[in-house]
Write an enzyme that holds these catalytic residues in place. Structure first.
Site, short mmCIF file in Angstrom:
data_model
loop_
_atom_site.label_atom_id
_atom_site.label_comp_id
_atom_site.label_asym_id
_atom_site.label_seq_id
_atom_site.Cartn_x
_atom_site.Cartn_y
_atom_site.Cartn_z
N SER A 104 -1.00 59.32 36.88
CA SER A 104 -0.99 58.51 38.09
C SER A 104 -0.58 59.34 39.31
O SER A 104 -1.23 60.30 39.67
CB SER A 104 -0.08 57.30 37.90
OG SER A 104 -0.19 56.38 38.94
N ASP A 246 -3.73 57.04 44.80
CA ASP A 246 -2.96 58.00 44.02
C ASP A 246 -3.90 58.66 43.01
O ASP A 246 -5.11 58.46 43.05
CB ASP A 246 -1.77 57.33 43.33
CG ASP A 246 -2.18 56.21 42.39
OD1 ASP A 246 -3.30 55.68 42.56
OD2 ASP A 246 -1.40 55.85 41.50
N ASP A 248 -4.77 58.33 39.87
CA ASP A 248 -5.70 57.57 39.03
C ASP A 248 -6.27 56.36 39.75
O ASP A 248 -6.97 55.55 39.16
CB ASP A 248 -5.04 57.15 37.72
CG ASP A 248 -3.97 56.08 37.89
OD1 ASP A 248 -3.41 55.95 39.00
OD2 ASP A 248 -3.68 55.37 36.91
N ASP A 250 -5.14 53.55 40.95
CA ASP A 250 -4.78 52.14 40.75
C ASP A 250 -3.91 51.64 41.91
O ASP A 250 -3.51 50.48 41.93
CB ASP A 250 -4.10 51.91 39.40
CG ASP A 250 -2.77 52.65 39.24
OD1 ASP A 250 -2.42 53.45 40.13
OD2 ASP A 250 -2.09 52.42 38.21
#
Length: 452
Positions: A104, A246, A248, A250
């Site tokens: 992340s 960010d 990833d 999400d």
């Protein structure tokens, strides 16, 4: 050994904390737990596997694939895609499980392993515990039940996933984005291709930064944890606003045309009012965590909306939403869940919905975000204390009560033990920043005295 699974999968320094051997073993264990029902139903179980562009994701992906295929699970490799894309594809392809390799917003040396259940949903604690139990049994010598011959899983690249996911994002937008100029900061991460493609197809003029991942530069001075570059780019290009993801993707944070940050609370406030106008905000309710700014709660009350608050973590927000059928929830950090269109926080979807509201109203993001006023918030981490006694110390309770009396209805106190470190987080909100700092400082001293 402590519990491997944290609040968002298994995460640590790649090749040190999170090794290829661990990734393989956990994937075998996950196959036994999550693919079991599909196998017994008479079909070969299938897994969707994706990753962010970290260099370590290459060898960890190979380990995950080896674990799954050796357990008799067919694998669809979707390549570098955001976590919400892997979740979406897991659901739409009818896969028995999904696997995302990402840490992340963490720096490049870290990586993580996140498992998704059928439908693309995050695992609850019970499923994670079962996976960890089987993994531990294998580590201590218990043999796997291994298929042979035609029973082993097959592996193929599924290149259609990119277009399927982008088409899904465009398909759920309430209106186009024509006429908007938007800067996108992709954090050199998983959305470096997806997000610009989606915004462009929706009609926006797109300027990208942080969109050249090389495996080593993810989140490096850019993205939702470092907004400086985005703020400068929005002002330099005269853009309507900017969006930051960010690693990833999400998460979604924003920057208005003046270069001011628009955080997750403000984004939820804007989207909540848009959804209410479309009769899409079920029960006129938004779900957020206890870390959301008091200004968000006051704004929702003023607009006639109900705010339900949960423990910190988007998984708790999601659990509350699913249990009661709510449509919108999220965190101040930018994890926003629009449950009708996603099973997890989706930064690209959130950014698109925010942009759609700007395009539809003709108002600036700065004006729309002014629906709420962020109260000054001070956060102090108090290390080297016994965090387990936060809720039982009489002296600390007295200090909190005194602080709450001083702040009255225009402020708030939250003491929260860290889930991973020997520290306590002291958060204070007040109408005045100096008062917030003063109260937070006194409470931090009280925590040291009572729990040190």
């Amino acid at each position: 050994m402590g519990r491997l699974f944290g609040t968002d999968g298994v995460r640590g320094v790649a090749n040190a904390d999170l090794t290829a051997e661990m990734a393989l073993g956990l994937s075998v264990a996950a196959a036994h737990v999550l693919a079991e029902a599909g196998t017994f139903a008479g079909h070969r179980a299938t897994a969707v596997v994706g990753r962010d562009p970290r260099a370590s994701g290459e060898f960890l992906e190979a380990a995950v694939v080896a674990g799954l295929a050796s357990s008799g699970v067919d694998v669809l490799l979707v390549g570098v895609l955001p976590t919400p894309a892997v979740a979406y594809l897991t659901g739409v392809l009818g896969a028995d499980l999904g696997v995302m390799l990402s840490a992340s917003h963490n720096a490049m040396p870290d990586n993580g392993l996140k498992f998704l259940a059928r439908g693309g949903h995050k695992l609850d604690d019970e499923l994670e515990d079962r996976i960890e139990k089987i993994y531990d049994e294998h580590r201590t010598g218990a043999p796997w039940d291994r298929p042979t011959g035609s029973g082993v899983g097959r592996v193929r690249h599924y290149n259609e996933g990119f277009d399927q996911y982008v088409a899904h994002l465009i398909g759920v937008l309430p209106n186009r984005l024509d006429g908007l100029k938007i800067v996108l900061d992709e954090a050199h991460g998983a959305a470096a291709r997806v997000s610009p493609e989606a915004f462009s197809r929706a009609g926006a003029e797109v300027i990208t930064i942080g969109a050249d991942p090389n495996g080593l530069n993810i989140n490096d001075g850019c993205g939702s944890t470092h907004l400086g570059l985005l703020k400068a780019a929005v002002v330099e290009h005269g853009a309507d606003f900017g969006i930051a993801h960010d690693g990833d993707a999400d998460r979604c944070l924003a920057v208005d045309h003046t270069g001011e940050e628009v955080d997750g609370d403000q984004i939820m406030a804007v989207i909540a009012l848009a959804m209410r106008e479309r009769s899409a905000l079920r029960s006129d309710t938004v779900v957020a965590t206890v870390m959301s700014n008091l200004g968000f709660k006051l704004a929702m009350e003023r607009e006639g909306l109900t705010l339900v608050q949960t423990a910190v973590g988007d998984r708790y927000v999601l659990e509350e939403m699913k249990e009661h059928g709510y449509a919108l929830g999220g965190e101040q950090s930018g994890h926003v869940i629009i449950l009708d269109h996603a099973t997890t926080g989706d930064g690209t979807l959130t950014g698109l919905m925010l942009a759609a509201r700007v395009a539809d109203t003709g108002r600036t993001l700065k004006d729309l975000a002014s629906v709420m006023t962020r109260l000054p918030q001070v956060l102090i981490n108090v290390p080297d204390v016994d965090r387990t006694r936060v809720g039982t110390s009489a002296d600390l309770a007295a200090a909190v009560a005194e602080a709450e009396r001083e702040l009255g209805s225009t402020g708030r106190v939250l003491l929260r033990p860290s889930g991973t470190e020997p520290l306590v987080r002291v958060m204070v909100e007040a109408a005045d920043i100096d008062q917030a700092r003063s109260v937070a400082g006194r409470l931090a001293d009280a925590v040291k005295s009572a729990l040190g």
